[in-house]
Design a protein around this motif. Structure first.
Motif, mmCIF file in Angstrom:
data_model
loop_
_atom_site.group_PDB
_atom_site.id
_atom_site.type_symbol
_atom_site.label_atom_id
_atom_site.label_comp_id
_atom_site.label_asym_id
_atom_site.label_seq_id
_atom_site.Cartn_x
_atom_site.Cartn_y
_atom_site.Cartn_z
ATOM 1 N N SER A 1 20.025 19.659 65.926
ATOM 2 C CA SER A 1 19.989 18.793 64.745
ATOM 3 C C SER A 1 18.603 18.194 64.516
ATOM 4 C CB SER A 1 21.028 17.675 64.880
ATOM 5 O OG SER A 1 20.800 16.915 66.051
ATOM 6 N N ASP B 1 20.827 5.636 61.471
ATOM 7 C CA ASP B 1 20.195 6.128 60.246
ATOM 8 C C ASP B 1 21.099 7.165 59.574
ATOM 9 O OD1 ASP B 1 18.104 6.772 58.359
ATOM 10 O OD2 ASP B 1 17.638 8.516 59.609
ATOM 11 N N LYS C 1 20.392 9.589 57.578
ATOM 12 C CA LYS C 1 19.852 10.955 57.650
ATOM 13 C C LYS C 1 20.146 11.592 59.000
ATOM 14 C CE LYS C 1 16.214 10.378 54.254
ATOM 15 N NZ LYS C 1 14.776 10.406 53.972
ATOM 16 N N VAL D 1 23.784 12.720 58.993
ATOM 17 C CA VAL D 1 23.918 13.957 58.213
ATOM 18 C C VAL D 1 23.427 15.156 59.025
ATOM 19 C CG1 VAL D 1 23.034 15.181 56.175
ATOM 20 C CG2 VAL D 1 23.824 12.825 55.963
ATOM 21 N N ALA D 2 22.325 14.996 59.734
ATOM 22 C CA ALA D 2 21.776 16.096 60.528
ATOM 23 C C ALA D 2 22.708 16.483 61.680
ATOM 24 C CB ALA D 2 20.397 15.717 61.075
#
Length: 96
Positions: free
Chosen positions: A25, A43, A45, A48-49
């Protein structure tokens, strides 16, 4: 929104270490550990990763109430395409 428990469970279902998930990731091990403790403090982001890396390996995240009256969960998207045996069909004669 997925939960920390879903992330931990998905990683466990796949047999991945935090190091492997971090590498796949493009996150640090510390970030993975933070996500698995408390996604609300992480975070967006990064979340999501991590989710994308797990989904790329075949995990499907279920929202609360998305499957009858059940809560949030995880499952594999597809059964093995190589002719694998479904769990309900496993028995002593096909146990390799």
């Amino acid at each position: 929104m997925i939960t920390s428990a879903q992330l931990r469970g998905a990683r466990a279902m796949l047999g991945l270490t935090t190091e492997t998930l971090a590498a796949e990731s493009n996150l640090s091990v510390t970030t993975i550990e933070t996500l698995e403790r408390d996604v609300s403090s992480a975070d967006a982001k990064a979340l999501v990763a991590a989710r994308a890396a797990l989904e790329a390996r075949g995990i499907s995240f279920l929202a609360s109430g998305s499957d009858d009256a059940g809560g949030a969960g995880i499952r594999f998207k597809h059964w093995a395409e190589d002719g694998g045996i479904r769990p309900e069909n496993l028995n002593a004669t096909n146990d390799d």
